[in-house]
Design an enzyme around this catalytic site. Structure first.
Site, PDB file in Angstrom:
ATOM      1  N   ASP A  53      30.546  -9.418  -3.889  1.00 16.08           N
ATOM      2  CA  ASP A  53      29.544 -10.170  -4.621  1.00 16.08           C
ATOM      3  C   ASP A  53      28.597 -10.878  -3.653  1.00 16.08           C
ATOM      4  OD1 ASP A  53      30.594  -9.458  -7.045  1.00 16.08           O
ATOM      5  OD2 ASP A  53      31.430 -11.411  -7.536  1.00 16.08           O
ATOM      6  N   LYS A  75      25.602  -9.502  -8.479  1.00 18.13           N
ATOM      7  CA  LYS A  75      24.685  -9.530  -9.609  1.00 18.13           C
ATOM      8  C   LYS A  75      24.141 -10.942  -9.696  1.00 18.13           C
ATOM      9  CE  LYS A  75      25.667  -6.934 -13.169  1.00 18.13           C
ATOM     10  NZ  LYS A  75      24.864  -5.769 -12.791  1.00 18.13           N
ATOM     11  N   MET A 189      27.671 -19.815 -15.019  1.00 11.43           N
ATOM     12  CA  MET A 189      26.399 -19.089 -15.034  1.00 11.43           C
ATOM     13  C   MET A 189      25.432 -19.673 -16.059  1.00 11.43           C
ATOM     14  SD  MET A 189      27.987 -15.230 -14.689  1.00 11.43           S
ATOM     15  CE  MET A 189      29.295 -15.537 -15.899  1.00 11.43           C
TER      16      MET A 189
END
Length: 261
Positions: A53, A75, A189
């Protein structure tokens, strides 16, 4: 003494062996390398290919052997990112080529990390796999900021939620139900969607003076904490100009930071 021999001495057992053609999904924890598990260290020490990541600490990435290939597969919301289908196919292809593959994810692979999706695909393709859990930022990050996830007399449960719904299900979460549950909410997030989320909670009747906090780059030397209320936390985060992911806590547990932070 090799690293794997040292791990065997620490654990009293032989470290797990990453075989050629196998894929291990490994949790890197919330940020600080000290929060890696020993099995995560064993996995990194055997990797021939590391797909990781974004925002993984460089000291963690340096734990793979010299000559191992490292690929960023993170991402990032609102930025160009690897497609999930491409990541999964790369895992399958590299395992079929006989490589020892480690898929390194921030936090825990099974907590909003799409780990289960990747395991489903690996299993369907007949690829041997293993998951090595990691500390999730929604709990460890709060602890590092002086916020207990549970506190006797304050809460009997805690909700871990993501502000990003699955594709095609933007409003899948019932924010009104979460507001009415009367238990703390920990958001992953959520930085970009924080105004929408806090607005939904306020409309559902959660008081605007409910304590709230945002923790960015938790457990690292760059950790930042903003304390506010449900009504003001979105504006505080925006004013701070944060561009890194943050964990948001909403509820009475935040008030404990005055004594523990």
């Amino acid at each position: 003494m090799t690293r794997l021999e040292a791990l065997a001495l620490l654990t009293g057992r032989a470290p797990p062996v990453l075989e050629p053609g196998h894929v291990w999904l490994v949790g890197a924890g919330p940020g600080d390398p000290g929060m890696l598990t020993l099995d995560a260290l064993a996995a990194l020490s055997q990797a021939e290919l590391l797909l990781h990541d974004a925002l993984i600490d460089p000291r963690i990435l340096a734990l793979v052997p010299d000559g191992a290939e490292r690929l960023v597969m993170g991402k990032r919301g609102g930025r160009p990112s690897a497609r999930q289908d491409d990541i999964t196919q790369r895992l399958i292809d590299e395992a079929r080529a006989g490589r020892r593959v480690v898929r390194l994810k921030g936090g825990d692979p099974y907590v909003f990390g799409r780990g289960a999706e990747e395991v489903f695909a690996l299993a369907e393709a007949g690829i041997p796999w293993r998951v090595i859990p990691g500390l999730t930022a929604g709990l460890a990050g709060l602890a590092a900021a002086g916020i207990p996830a549970t506190l006797r007399g304050v809460n009997q449960a805690v909700t871990l939620a993501t502000a990003h719904a699955a594709e095609g299900a933007e409003d899948a979460l019932d924010w009104a139900a979460l507001a009415q549950a009367g238990q703390p909410i920990v958001l992953y997030m959520a930085t970009r969607r924080l105004p929408a989320v806090t607005g939904a909670l306020l409309r559902a009747g959660l008081p605007g003076d409910t304590p709230a906090a945002a923790v960015a780059e938790a457990t690292t030397p760059r950790q930042q904490v903003l304390e506010a209320t449900l009504a003001t936390i979105a504006a505080r985060v925006e004013a701070a100009g944060w561009t890194v992911p943050a964990v948001i806590a909403i509820g009475g547990i935040v008030a404990a930071r005055r004594r523990l932070g």
